[in-house]
Design an enzyme around this catalytic site. Structure first.
Site, mmCIF file in Angstrom:
data_model
loop_
_atom_site.group_PDB
_atom_site.id
_atom_site.type_symbol
_atom_site.label_atom_id
_atom_site.label_comp_id
_atom_site.label_asym_id
_atom_site.label_seq_id
_atom_site.Cartn_x
_atom_site.Cartn_y
_atom_site.Cartn_z
ATOM 1 N N LYS A 38 0.841 -1.200 0.000
ATOM 2 C CA LYS A 38 0.000 0.000 0.000
ATOM 3 C C LYS A 38 0.874 1.246 0.000
ATOM 4 O O LYS A 38 2.094 1.176 0.190
ATOM 5 C CB LYS A 38 -0.915 -0.005 1.230
ATOM 6 C CG LYS A 38 -0.180 0.061 2.566
ATOM 7 C CD LYS A 38 -1.143 0.034 3.733
ATOM 8 C CE LYS A 38 -0.374 0.101 5.055
ATOM 9 N NZ LYS A 38 -1.285 0.171 6.222
ATOM 10 N N ARG A 86 -9.769 0.840 16.424
ATOM 11 C CA ARG A 86 -9.699 1.666 15.226
ATOM 12 C C ARG A 86 -10.738 1.200 14.212
ATOM 13 O O ARG A 86 -11.466 2.014 13.642
ATOM 14 C CB ARG A 86 -8.284 1.613 14.619
ATOM 15 C CG ARG A 86 -8.076 2.545 13.455
ATOM 16 C CD ARG A 86 -6.651 2.452 12.927
ATOM 17 N NE ARG A 86 -6.360 1.133 12.331
ATOM 18 C CZ ARG A 86 -5.216 0.840 11.721
ATOM 19 N NH1 ARG A 86 -4.241 1.752 11.665
ATOM 20 N NH2 ARG A 86 -5.021 -0.357 11.200
ATOM 21 N N TYR A 88 18.752 28.537 7.752
ATOM 22 C CA TYR A 88 17.616 29.333 8.217
ATOM 23 C C TYR A 88 17.583 29.417 9.734
ATOM 24 O O TYR A 88 17.771 28.421 10.440
ATOM 25 C CB TYR A 88 16.304 28.704 7.737
ATOM 26 C CG TYR A 88 15.968 28.980 6.300
ATOM 27 C CD1 TYR A 88 15.783 30.290 5.842
ATOM 28 C CD2 TYR A 88 15.810 27.941 5.395
ATOM 29 C CE1 TYR A 88 15.460 30.549 4.522
ATOM 30 C CE2 TYR A 88 15.486 28.188 4.067
ATOM 31 C CZ TYR A 88 15.306 29.487 3.632
ATOM 32 O OH TYR A 88 14.975 29.742 2.333
ATOM 33 N N MET A 144 14.036 23.481 1.852
ATOM 34 C CA MET A 144 13.180 22.771 0.902
ATOM 35 C C MET A 144 13.974 21.922 -0.082
ATOM 36 O O MET A 144 13.595 20.791 -0.387
ATOM 37 C CB MET A 144 12.312 23.771 0.139
ATOM 38 C CG MET A 144 11.324 23.110 -0.813
ATOM 39 S SD MET A 144 10.273 24.278 -1.685
ATOM 40 C CE MET A 144 9.214 24.847 -0.347
#
Length: 356
Positions: A34, A130, A251, A299
């Site tokens: 999956k 669940r 950053y 990024m």
């Protein structure tokens, strides 16, 4: 020249890990592919496993149909079952197996006029809370399925919430609940995900469902399985600069140099799937040697410490995770799990190899 960021998939390692799962469990194994094969490519993985796999498992019918259209002929189980009548029709057309975990899905089968009976895996909520029928309602759900011409053989299943925590008693309680509720019911059983395959032999039955272990990430806190990394996420050094003491990197200036530092720039960022949340000091492999991430991952790029690697420079290969750095190490540093990291890989160039 193209950007050097890549994900390489070792299909021999994938087959090896499947065989380990099947051997450790002792029964038949549905290879879980999956979420695009946990980020590895569902079709490439299914083709590689087809000669050895007993069957496959996916989350939704669309994933199953894609495998059928790619030529996969083994049984395919849809783990979330049908969302509507169209899914039941697709299961009938493509000879899929369906998990049934709620009354509405039994009603969908009842309303369907079958060309072929659809094999059903009836899910019990043995304690994870669940999905699935509660133990007291399970036998009734089984009996209702038995009356439907659209339902084929019924496999009894449950899913463990904490199988990767060997010190927790939860799995023992769930197993006991499942056993008590199914004692009088015929049919094959499936209880084990990767953690239970490795850590709970008492739960081994006719079928297992290896997922993360098949891709080389041992889910247990003390790994003991002979698993091989399937994905290598890598890139190369694309820039080098020398900084003095007290200089910020990246950053927010999170990392400040504490010594004269040689900084390597790597073509890899969170848009590629490498986690932004890793802290300074997270291991990374440069030119075959371990060093550390310094500065915040951005990024498209990240920075690494080359101060103690004088031979590293432009073009030196970088392994973010793979055979020399387990993806679990990076996941733990990022405060997440290997599943998420592998599923998030994108944009990089994919390739694969397998022996012929």
């Amino acid at each position: 020249m193209s950007r050097p960021a890549f994900a390489h998939i070792d299909l021999d390692a994938l087959r090896h890990n499947y065989r380990v799962a099947r051997s450790r469990h002792g029964g038949k194994a549905l290879a879980v592919v999956k979420a695009n094969g946990y980020g590895h490519g569902a079709i490439r993985c299914a083709h590689a496993l087809a000669p050895v796999a007993d069957g496959f498992a996916v989350a939704i019918t669309e994933e199953a149909v894609a495998l059928r259209e790619a030529g996969i002929e083994q049984p395919i189980l849809v783990l979330e079952g049908a969302f509507g009548a169209d899914d039941v029709t697709l299961a009938d057309q493509h000879r899929l197996w369906l998990v049934v975990h709620q009354d509405e899905q039994i009603d969908m089968l009842r309303a369907h006029t079958p060309r072929h009976p659809i094999p059903v895996w009836l899910k019990m909520d043995s304690g994870m809370h669940r999905a699935g029928f509660f133990p007291h309602a399970y036998a009734d759900a089984f009996a209702r399925l038995q009356t439907l011409p659209s339902a084929g053989p019924v496999t009894l299943m449950t899913h463990f919430a904490r199988a990767d925590e060997p010190d927790a008693d939860t799995t023992r309680v769930q197993l006991a609940s499942f056993e008590a509720a199914t004692a009088a019911l015929p049919g094959e059983r499936s209880l084990c995900n990767s953690g239970a395959i490795l850590g709970w032999p008492a739960a081994h039955r006719q079928w297992c469902r290896p997922g993360i272990m098949m891709y080389g990430a041992d889910p247990m806190p003390t790994p003991d399985a002979d698993l091989k990394a399937v994905m290598t996420l890598g890139s190369a050094i694309i820039g080098v600069r020398e900084l003095g003491v007290g200089e910020p990197v990246g950053y927010g200036g999170r990392f400040i140099t504490g010594r004269p530092t040689r900084v390597g720039l790597v073509a890899m960022g969170y848009a590629d799937g490498y986690p932004r949340t890793v802290p300074d000091g997270t291991p990374i492999i440069v030119g075959g040697q371990r060093t550390r991430v310094i500065g915040r991952v951005s990024m498209d790029m990240m920075t690494v410490d080359l101060t103690d690697l004088p031979e590293a420079g432009l073009g030196t290969p970088v392994e973010c995770w793979g055979p020399h750095l387990n993806v679990n190490v990076v996941a733990q540093a990022a405060g997440t799990i290997a599943y998420e990291l592998l599923c998030n890989v994108k944009r990089v160039a994919f390739s694969d190899t397998a022996s012929r």
